[in-house]
Design a protein around this motif. Structure first.
Motif, PDB file in Angstrom:
ATOM      1  N   GLU A 185       0.854  -1.317  -0.134  1.00 27.33           N
ATOM      2  CA  GLU A 185       0.108  -0.023   0.064  1.00 27.33           C
ATOM      3  C   GLU A 185       0.636   1.214  -0.058  1.00 27.33           C
ATOM      4  N   THR A 214     -10.374   0.388   0.534  1.00 29.47           N
ATOM      5  CA  THR A 214      -9.275   1.156  -0.403  1.00 29.47           C
ATOM      6  C   THR A 214      -9.491   0.312  -1.936  1.00 29.47           C
ATOM      7  N   ALA A 261     -10.209   2.830  -4.948  1.00 33.88           N
ATOM      8  CA  ALA A 261      -8.822   3.600  -5.332  1.00 33.88           C
ATOM      9  C   ALA A 261      -8.795   3.928  -6.720  1.00 33.88           C
ATOM     10  N   HIS A 301      -4.846   5.030   0.006  1.00 30.56           N
ATOM     11  CA  HIS A 301      -3.700   3.985  -0.004  1.00 30.56           C
ATOM     12  C   HIS A 301      -2.658   4.504   1.015  1.00 30.56           C
TER      13      HIS A 301
END
Length: 98
Positions: A15, A66, A70, A80
């Motif tokens: 990440e 996420t 994302a 992130h």
């Protein structure tokens, strides 16, 4: 070392890589957004082991969220970054009792 802690470190570092401006976004786009799907699966596996080994779950849950949102450029970068911090802090402060 517990499997869940190792996975927290791995997903946290992944990440963090995706949170690097331009480089992370370029990587996601160059993989045709499949990197987000792979991260989703990795977070789900990590969450499974966190439940099994009684490790912190918040980072993995946040990682799953996420991975689903994302694809939105600015939002993705922020999520992130936050997810990387939560995962790495969880991995750092988790006791490695076997």
């Amino acid at each position: 070392m517990k499997i869940s802690v190792a996975l927290l470190w791995f997903t946290g570092l992944a990440e963090a890589f995706l949170a690097i401006p331009l480089i992370g976004g370029g990587f996601v786009i160059s993989t045709g957004y499949s990197a987000l799907g792979i991260m989703f699966v990795l977070h789900a596996i990590t969450l499974f082991f966190c439940f099994r080994e009684f490790s912190p779950k918040a980072g993995s849950i946040l990682g799953i969220i996420t991975s689903t949102i994302a694809w939105i450029p600015g939002v993705g970068w922020v999520f992130h970054l936050i997810t990387a911090v939560v995962l790495l802090l969880s991995a750092t402060f988790t006791r490695n009792r076997v």
